[in-house]
Scaffold this motif. Sequence first.
Motif, PDB file in Angstrom:
ATOM      1  N   VAL A  19       0.837  -1.189   0.000  1.00  0.00           N
ATOM      2  CA  VAL A  19       0.000   0.000   0.000  1.00  0.00           C
ATOM      3  C   VAL A  19       0.873   1.240   0.000  1.00  0.00           C
ATOM      4  CG1 VAL A  19      -1.857  -1.192   1.234  1.00  0.00           C
ATOM      5  CG2 VAL A  19      -0.160   0.100   2.516  1.00  0.00           C
ATOM      6  N   ASN A  20       0.292   2.339  -0.423  1.00  0.00           N
ATOM      7  CA  ASN A  20       0.979   3.620  -0.294  1.00  0.00           C
ATOM      8  C   ASN A  20       1.065   3.975   1.180  1.00  0.00           C
ATOM      9  OD1 ASN A  20       1.292   4.073  -3.063  1.00  0.00           O
ATOM     10  ND2 ASN A  20      -0.767   4.916  -3.229  1.00  0.00           N
ATOM     11  N   GLU A  22       0.716   6.682   2.756  1.00  0.00           N
ATOM     12  CA  GLU A  22      -0.348   7.538   3.270  1.00  0.00           C
ATOM     13  C   GLU A  22      -1.681   6.807   3.437  1.00  0.00           C
ATOM     14  OE1 GLU A  22       0.092   8.282  -1.163  1.00  0.00           O
ATOM     15  OE2 GLU A  22       1.468   8.403   0.518  1.00  0.00           O
ATOM     16  N   GLU A  23      -1.821   5.617   2.862  1.00  0.00           N
ATOM     17  CA  GLU A  23      -3.051   4.837   2.991  1.00  0.00           C
ATOM     18  C   GLU A  23      -2.999   3.824   4.128  1.00  0.00           C
ATOM     19  OE1 GLU A  23      -3.334   3.101  -0.908  1.00  0.00           O
ATOM     20  OE2 GLU A  23      -4.728   4.658  -1.553  1.00  0.00           O
ATOM     21  N   GLU A  24      -1.834   3.612   4.692  1.00  0.00           N
ATOM     22  CA  GLU A  24      -1.676   2.552   5.691  1.00  0.00           C
ATOM     23  C   GLU A  24      -2.637   2.708   6.862  1.00  0.00           C
ATOM     24  OE1 GLU A  24       1.581   0.546   8.724  1.00  0.00           O
ATOM     25  OE2 GLU A  24       2.094   2.399   7.683  1.00  0.00           O
ATOM     26  N   ILE A  26      -5.472   4.285   7.116  1.00  0.00           N
ATOM     27  CA  ILE A  26      -6.866   4.083   6.717  1.00  0.00           C
ATOM     28  C   ILE A  26      -7.161   2.600   6.543  1.00  0.00           C
ATOM     29  CG2 ILE A  26      -8.519   4.479   4.836  1.00  0.00           C
ATOM     30  CD1 ILE A  26      -7.153   7.233   4.481  1.00  0.00           C
ATOM     31  N   ILE A  27      -6.246   1.878   5.930  1.00  0.00           N
ATOM     32  CA  ILE A  27      -6.444   0.442   5.712  1.00  0.00           C
ATOM     33  C   ILE A  27      -6.481  -0.298   7.043  1.00  0.00           C
ATOM     34  CG2 ILE A  27      -5.372  -1.640   4.741  1.00  0.00           C
ATOM     35  CD1 ILE A  27      -4.471   0.198   2.394  1.00  0.00           C
TER      36      ILE A  27
END
Length: 97
Positions: A19-20, A22-24, A26-27
Amino acid sequence: MGEISIKINIADRVYPLKVNMEEEEIIRRAAKLINDRIKEYQENYAVRDKQDLLSMCVLHYATSSLKADKKVTTDDTEVAEKVYQLDHLLTDFFSKQ
């Protein structure tokens, strides 16, 4: 930002993901929400099959998403109508000047 490798646990199964950065967060929060919902269903209903619990969870979140989409669409329509009314009022006002 670059991609990172993470492991997400959902319904007692581990899923490796890239994952990117910056998305970690949120995931990870999404996985926690899913696991919390599954736990709630396990405690409140006589369902033990993980597939059934996941299906119930997906139905819950899909329904929530559709409701949110409908609300946004309704709100957008209402805002557009108000802008149209305001534009009409301003046009009338300035045309009389």
